[in-house]
Design an enzyme around this catalytic site. Structure first.
Site, short mmCIF file in Angstrom:
data_model
loop_
_atom_site.label_atom_id
_atom_site.label_comp_id
_atom_site.label_asym_id
_atom_site.label_seq_id
_atom_site.Cartn_x
_atom_site.Cartn_y
_atom_site.Cartn_z
N ARG A 67 -51.92 -9.43 -97.14
CA ARG A 67 -51.77 -9.65 -98.59
C ARG A 67 -51.92 -11.12 -98.95
O ARG A 67 -52.32 -11.45 -100.06
CB ARG A 67 -50.44 -9.09 -99.10
CG ARG A 67 -50.42 -7.58 -99.14
CD ARG A 67 -49.12 -7.08 -99.76
NE ARG A 67 -48.88 -5.75 -99.31
CZ ARG A 67 -47.92 -5.39 -98.45
NH1 ARG A 67 -47.12 -6.28 -97.95
NH2 ARG A 67 -47.78 -4.14 -98.10
N GLU A 104 -39.50 -8.82 -83.66
CA GLU A 104 -38.29 -8.14 -83.20
C GLU A 104 -38.60 -7.12 -82.11
O GLU A 104 -37.73 -6.74 -81.35
CB GLU A 104 -37.52 -7.52 -84.36
CG GLU A 104 -38.26 -6.68 -85.34
CD GLU A 104 -39.08 -7.42 -86.40
OE1 GLU A 104 -39.61 -6.71 -87.25
OE2 GLU A 104 -39.23 -8.65 -86.38
#
Length: 180
Positions: A67, A104
């Site tokens: 984006r 993560e």
């Protein structure tokens, strides 16, 4: 613009158009989808203008995959500069400059072309859609600086403040158009 979740007109537009998706990408996560903001003419114009006001004085705008490409291109057009796409690893032909960073659930890499674009000594303003944990934004800034760019600041449309990303990107100044 706001760094504290304030009620600016820009923040109101973003909030009104952001789609909240429960339990995505996993149970318990409230995903903030900015796609409707970018698909709305007023939303896109409002966000683009606000980001361009922050980026004034830049020689080049760098947008982070994916984006950030849309936002970066729109902002660069308003500023009369070029745009540099900071890509996810493996999407550009060699040679490339890359920067690895921890996620993560593993590791990722960001890349820019090593040939054809000289960013050395140029003021490159960094744009992304969301600041969450800060890993992507921090890696992009390191990559650009390692390639000789001056990265004076960054901006995002939405900051998820509970995830602590702002601390991870310090000392890079980051402006968030809205904070949740």
């Amino acid at each position: 613009m706001t760094d504290d979740g304030g009620t600016s007109e820009v923040a109101r537009v973003i909030s009104a158009l952001t789609r909240n998706v429960a339990d995505f990408p996993e149970p318990g996560i409230q995903f903030k989808d900015l796609t409707p903001v970018l698909a709305d003419a007023v939303g896109l114009a409002t966000v683009t203008k606000a980001l361009a006001e922050i980026a004034v004085g830049s020689d080049l705008v760098a947008g982070i995959d994916a984006r950030g490409f849309l936002l970066g291109g729109a902002v660069a057009t308003l500023l009369g500069t070029g745009v540099l796409a900071v890509r996810k690893g493996g999407k550009l032909p060699p040679p490339v400059f890359g920067e690895s960073y921890a996620l993560e659930y593993g590791e990722a890499i960001l890349e820019i072309p090593a040939d054809g674009i000289d960013i050395s000594g140029r003021r490159v303003f960094l744009i992304d859609d969301v600041l969450a944990t800060g890993g992507t934004l921090a890696a992009a800034a390191r990559l650009l600086e390692r390639c000789g760019a001056i990265v004076p600041a960054a901006a995002v449309v939405l900051e998820l403040s509970a995830l602590g990303g702002r601390e991870r990107v310090q000392p890079l100044p980051v402006t968030s158009l809205t904070v949740v």
